[in-house]
Design a protein around this motif. Structure first.
Motif, PDB file in Angstrom:
ATOM      1  N   GLN A  97     -11.017   9.671   9.053  1.00 52.02           N
ATOM      2  CA  GLN A  97      -9.818   9.677   8.218  1.00 52.02           C
ATOM      3  C   GLN A  97      -9.114   8.325   8.256  1.00 52.02           C
ATOM      4  O   GLN A  97      -8.608   7.849   7.233  1.00 52.02           O
ATOM      5  N   GLN A  98      -9.091   7.682   9.418  1.00 55.19           N
ATOM      6  CA  GLN A  98      -8.457   6.368   9.514  1.00 55.19           C
ATOM      7  C   GLN A  98      -9.197   5.343   8.670  1.00 55.19           C
ATOM      8  O   GLN A  98      -8.583   4.504   8.006  1.00 55.19           O
ATOM      9  N   SER A  99     -10.543   5.393   8.690  1.00 56.28           N
ATOM     10  CA  SER A  99     -11.304   4.448   7.859  1.00 56.28           C
ATOM     11  C   SER A  99     -11.092   4.742   6.375  1.00 56.28           C
ATOM     12  O   SER A  99     -11.002   3.818   5.558  1.00 56.28           O
ATOM     13  N   ASP A 100     -10.995   6.036   6.010  1.00 53.20           N
ATOM     14  CA  ASP A 100     -10.716   6.386   4.610  1.00 53.20           C
ATOM     15  C   ASP A 100      -9.344   5.878   4.184  1.00 53.20           C
ATOM     16  O   ASP A 100      -9.186   5.357   3.071  1.00 53.20           O
ATOM     17  N   ILE A 101      -8.373   6.024   5.055  1.00 53.35           N
ATOM     18  CA  ILE A 101      -7.017   5.552   4.746  1.00 53.35           C
ATOM     19  C   ILE A 101      -7.014   4.038   4.560  1.00 53.35           C
ATOM     20  O   ILE A 101      -6.412   3.519   3.610  1.00 53.35           O
ATOM     21  N   ALA A 102      -7.712   3.312   5.452  1.00 51.37           N
ATOM     22  CA  ALA A 102      -7.764   1.847   5.338  1.00 51.37           C
ATOM     23  C   ALA A 102      -8.441   1.436   4.022  1.00 51.37           C
ATOM     24  O   ALA A 102      -7.987   0.518   3.329  1.00 51.37           O
ATOM     25  N   ARG A 103      -9.542   2.137   3.667  1.00 50.67           N
ATOM     26  CA  ARG A 103     -10.243   1.818   2.421  1.00 50.67           C
ATOM     27  C   ARG A 103      -9.357   2.089   1.204  1.00 50.67           C
ATOM     28  O   ARG A 103      -9.302   1.290   0.269  1.00 50.67           O
ATOM     29  N   MET A 104      -8.638   3.195   1.226  1.00 53.01           N
ATOM     30  CA  MET A 104      -7.768   3.530   0.102  1.00 53.01           C
ATOM     31  C   MET A 104      -6.587   2.565  -0.013  1.00 53.01           C
ATOM     32  O   MET A 104      -6.185   2.196  -1.121  1.00 53.01           O
ATOM     33  N   GLU A 105      -6.061   2.137   1.127  1.00 52.84           N
ATOM     34  CA  GLU A 105      -4.967   1.153   1.086  1.00 52.84           C
ATOM     35  C   GLU A 105      -5.448  -0.169   0.509  1.00 52.84           C
ATOM     36  O   GLU A 105      -4.724  -0.833  -0.245  1.00 52.84           O
ATOM     37  N   GLN A 106      -6.673  -0.571   0.866  1.00 52.47           N
ATOM     38  CA  GLN A 106      -7.221  -1.808   0.314  1.00 52.47           C
ATOM     39  C   GLN A 106      -7.423  -1.676  -1.199  1.00 52.47           C
ATOM     40  O   GLN A 106      -7.111  -2.592  -1.953  1.00 52.47           O
ATOM     41  N   ALA A 107      -7.936  -0.523  -1.642  1.00 53.26           N
ATOM     42  CA  ALA A 107      -8.121  -0.300  -3.078  1.00 53.26           C
ATOM     43  C   ALA A 107      -6.779  -0.305  -3.809  1.00 53.26           C
ATOM     44  O   ALA A 107      -6.661  -0.834  -4.913  1.00 53.26           O
ATOM     45  N   GLN A 108      -5.764   0.254  -3.172  1.00 53.10           N
ATOM     46  CA  GLN A 108      -4.424   0.255  -3.780  1.00 53.10           C
ATOM     47  C   GLN A 108      -3.886  -1.158  -3.913  1.00 53.10           C
ATOM     48  O   GLN A 108      -3.276  -1.513  -4.930  1.00 53.10           O
ATOM     49  N   GLU A 109      -4.113  -1.980  -2.892  1.00 52.39           N
ATOM     50  CA  GLU A 109      -3.642  -3.371  -2.945  1.00 52.39           C
ATOM     51  C   GLU A 109      -4.345  -4.131  -4.071  1.00 52.39           C
ATOM     52  O   GLU A 109      -3.726  -4.910  -4.793  1.00 52.39           O
ATOM     53  N   GLU A 110      -5.666  -3.894  -4.218  1.00 52.11           N
ATOM     54  CA  GLU A 110      -6.393  -4.538  -5.314  1.00 52.11           C
ATOM     55  C   GLU A 110      -5.849  -4.079  -6.679  1.00 52.11           C
ATOM     56  O   GLU A 110      -5.733  -4.878  -7.605  1.00 52.11           O
ATOM     57  N   GLN A 111      -5.533  -2.801  -6.796  1.00 56.78           N
ATOM     58  CA  GLN A 111      -4.953  -2.285  -8.046  1.00 56.78           C
ATOM     59  C   GLN A 111      -3.603  -2.936  -8.333  1.00 56.78           C
ATOM     60  O   GLN A 111      -3.315  -3.293  -9.483  1.00 56.78           O
ATOM     61  N   ARG A 112      -2.795  -3.111  -7.297  1.00 54.22           N
ATOM     62  CA  ARG A 112      -1.485  -3.764  -7.495  1.00 54.22           C
ATOM     63  C   ARG A 112      -1.656  -5.197  -8.000  1.00 54.22           C
ATOM     64  O   ARG A 112      -0.919  -5.654  -8.868  1.00 54.22           O
ATOM     65  N   GLN A 113      -2.627  -5.920  -7.396  1.00 49.90           N
ATOM     66  CA  GLN A 113      -2.865  -7.294  -7.857  1.00 49.90           C
ATOM     67  C   GLN A 113      -3.328  -7.308  -9.310  1.00 49.90           C
ATOM     68  O   GLN A 113      -2.878  -8.139 -10.100  1.00 49.90           O
ATOM     69  N   ARG A 114      -4.214  -6.383  -9.674  1.00 51.27           N
ATOM     70  CA  ARG A 114      -4.703  -6.317 -11.058  1.00 51.27           C
ATOM     71  C   ARG A 114      -3.560  -5.986 -12.014  1.00 51.27           C
ATOM     72  O   ARG A 114      -3.458  -6.571 -13.095  1.00 51.27           O
ATOM     73  N   ILE A 115      -2.685  -5.080 -11.612  1.00 52.27           N
ATOM     74  CA  ILE A 115      -1.532  -4.720 -12.451  1.00 52.27           C
ATOM     75  C   ILE A 115      -0.609  -5.909 -12.641  1.00 52.27           C
ATOM     76  O   ILE A 115      -0.119  -6.170 -13.749  1.00 52.27           O
ATOM     77  N   SER A 116      -0.390  -6.683 -11.551  1.00 49.46           N
ATOM     78  CA  SER A 116       0.497  -7.848 -11.679  1.00 49.46           C
ATOM     79  C   SER A 116      -0.122  -8.910 -12.604  1.00 49.46           C
ATOM     80  O   SER A 116       0.579  -9.531 -13.407  1.00 49.46           O
ATOM     81  N   GLU A 117      -1.458  -9.101 -12.523  1.00 47.12           N
ATOM     82  CA  GLU A 117      -2.116 -10.051 -13.422  1.00 47.12           C
ATOM     83  C   GLU A 117      -1.993  -9.606 -14.879  1.00 47.12           C
ATOM     84  O   GLU A 117      -1.703 -10.421 -15.768  1.00 47.12           O
ATOM     85  N   LEU A 118      -2.227  -8.320 -15.126  1.00 46.52           N
ATOM     86  CA  LEU A 118      -2.123  -7.813 -16.495  1.00 46.52           C
ATOM     87  C   LEU A 118      -0.686  -7.869 -17.010  1.00 46.52           C
ATOM     88  O   LEU A 118      -0.453  -8.114 -18.199  1.00 46.52           O
ATOM     89  N   SER A 119       0.270  -7.666 -16.131  1.00 45.99           N
ATOM     90  CA  SER A 119       1.681  -7.762 -16.534  1.00 45.99           C
ATOM     91  C   SER A 119       2.023  -9.195 -16.943  1.00 45.99           C
ATOM     92  O   SER A 119       2.751  -9.422 -17.922  1.00 45.99           O
ATOM     93  N   GLU A 120       1.470 -10.177 -16.184  1.00 48.70           N
ATOM     94  CA  GLU A 120       1.706 -11.587 -16.538  1.00 48.70           C
ATOM     95  C   GLU A 120       1.069 -11.902 -17.893  1.00 48.70           C
ATOM     96  O   GLU A 120       1.667 -12.612 -18.718  1.00 48.70           O
ATOM     97  N   GLN A 121      -0.137 -11.381 -18.136  1.00 48.27           N
ATOM     98  CA  GLN A 121      -0.785 -11.621 -19.426  1.00 48.27           C
ATOM     99  C   GLN A 121      -0.003 -10.971 -20.561  1.00 48.27           C
ATOM    100  O   GLN A 121       0.143 -11.553 -21.645  1.00 48.27           O
ATOM    101  N   ALA A 122       0.497  -9.772 -20.340  1.00 40.68           N
ATOM    102  CA  ALA A 122       1.288  -9.103 -21.382  1.00 40.68           C
ATOM    103  C   ALA A 122       2.557  -9.886 -21.673  1.00 40.68           C
ATOM    104  O   ALA A 122       2.991  -9.976 -22.833  1.00 40.68           O
ATOM    105  N   ALA A 123       3.145 -10.484 -20.631  1.00 41.72           N
ATOM    106  CA  ALA A 123       4.342 -11.301 -20.848  1.00 41.72           C
ATOM    107  C   ALA A 123       3.994 -12.551 -21.650  1.00 41.72           C
ATOM    108  O   ALA A 123       4.790 -13.016 -22.481  1.00 41.72           O
ATOM    109  N   LEU A 124       2.794 -13.121 -21.467  1.00 47.39           N
ATOM    110  CA  LEU A 124       2.377 -14.300 -22.231  1.00 47.39           C
ATOM    111  C   LEU A 124       2.214 -13.964 -23.720  1.00 47.39           C
ATOM    112  O   LEU A 124       2.518 -14.786 -24.587  1.00 47.39           O
ATOM    113  N   TRP A 125       1.728 -12.766 -23.995  1.00 47.03           N
ATOM    114  CA  TRP A 125       1.521 -12.388 -25.390  1.00 47.03           C
ATOM    115  C   TRP A 125       2.849 -12.158 -26.132  1.00 47.03           C
ATOM    116  O   TRP A 125       2.853 -12.025 -27.340  1.00 47.03           O
ATOM    117  N   GLN A 126       3.934 -12.173 -25.429  1.00 49.84           N
ATOM    118  CA  GLN A 126       5.239 -12.056 -26.080  1.00 49.84           C
ATOM    119  C   GLN A 126       5.707 -13.409 -26.638  1.00 49.84           C
ATOM    120  O   GLN A 126       6.613 -13.474 -27.460  1.00 49.84           O
TER     121      GLN A 126
END
Length: 195
Positions: A97-126
């Motif tokens: 369970q601890q390894s699953d939690i660590a893996r899921m936290e890492q995946a969440q962090e990657e998702q946050r970075q991807r969301i921030s990149e897409l948010s910056e791109q959406a702001a550029l298209w304005q």
């Protein structure tokens, strides 16, 4: 000093290192010294010998060797093994369970970075300037009155448009080394035969 009786109640018990005194007989009659000597002779002891000599020879025996595992130690060992076996499955589940939690936290962090990149791109298209740059770059769009210049990176297509054969600029690949060596041997052989 009071005399102690033996557990069976047979008479006074002697303490170690204490000399025996003549105790009055149970019948209440006094015993003479001679009778005492006779009595001790009957038992095989002499009253005249020192106490150390009168003692029976001591047999020395070895103390029993203690067993390696007593009953308590065996029970304790069995209990410890049962506890260890009982805790292995929960510990394994916990670690999984601890390894699953660590893996899921890492995946969440990657998702946050991807969301921030897409948010910056959406702001550029304005921005209007960014849209104009992307239209020129992607769709080759120009403002009215401008002449578009397109750089072609197709050398074969450019040579064909210019009327030059496409293979004229390319050099033929070199022969393998063994073909070159064989052709030189054949050339040397042909010059020898001509002589």
């Amino acid at each position: 000093m009071t005399q102690r009786l033996t557990p069976g109640g047979q008479g006074p018990a002697r303490r170690p290192g204490q000399r025996s005194r003549a105790a009055p007989p149970r019948g209440g009659r006094p015993v003479s010294r001679g009778a005492e000597a006779k009595e001790s002779a009957d038992t095989g002891r002499s009253a005249n010998r020192p106490a150390a000599a009168r003692r029976a020879p001591v047999r020395r025996t070895n103390a029993p060797q203690p067993r390696r595992f007593t009953g308590r130690a065996t029970v304790l060992l069995v209990v410890l093994i049962a506890l260890a076996l009982g805790y292995t499955y929960p510990v394994r589940v916990y670690l999984t369970q601890q390894s699953d939690i660590a893996r899921m936290e890492q995946a969440q962090e990657e998702q946050r970075q991807r969301i921030s990149e897409l948010s910056e791109q959406a702001a550029l298209w304005q921005d209007e300037k960014y849209i104009e740059i992307q239209a020129r770059k992607r769709f080759y769009m120009v403002r009215p009155g401008e002449v578009p210049l397109v750089v072609l990176t197709d050398p074969e297509g450019a040579a064909r448009d210019a009327g030059v054969p496409p293979d004229a600029g390319k050099s033929q690949p070199a022969d393998p080394w063994y073909d070159t060596m064989w052709s030189s041997i054949q050339a040397a052989d042909s010059t020898e035969t001509r002589k």
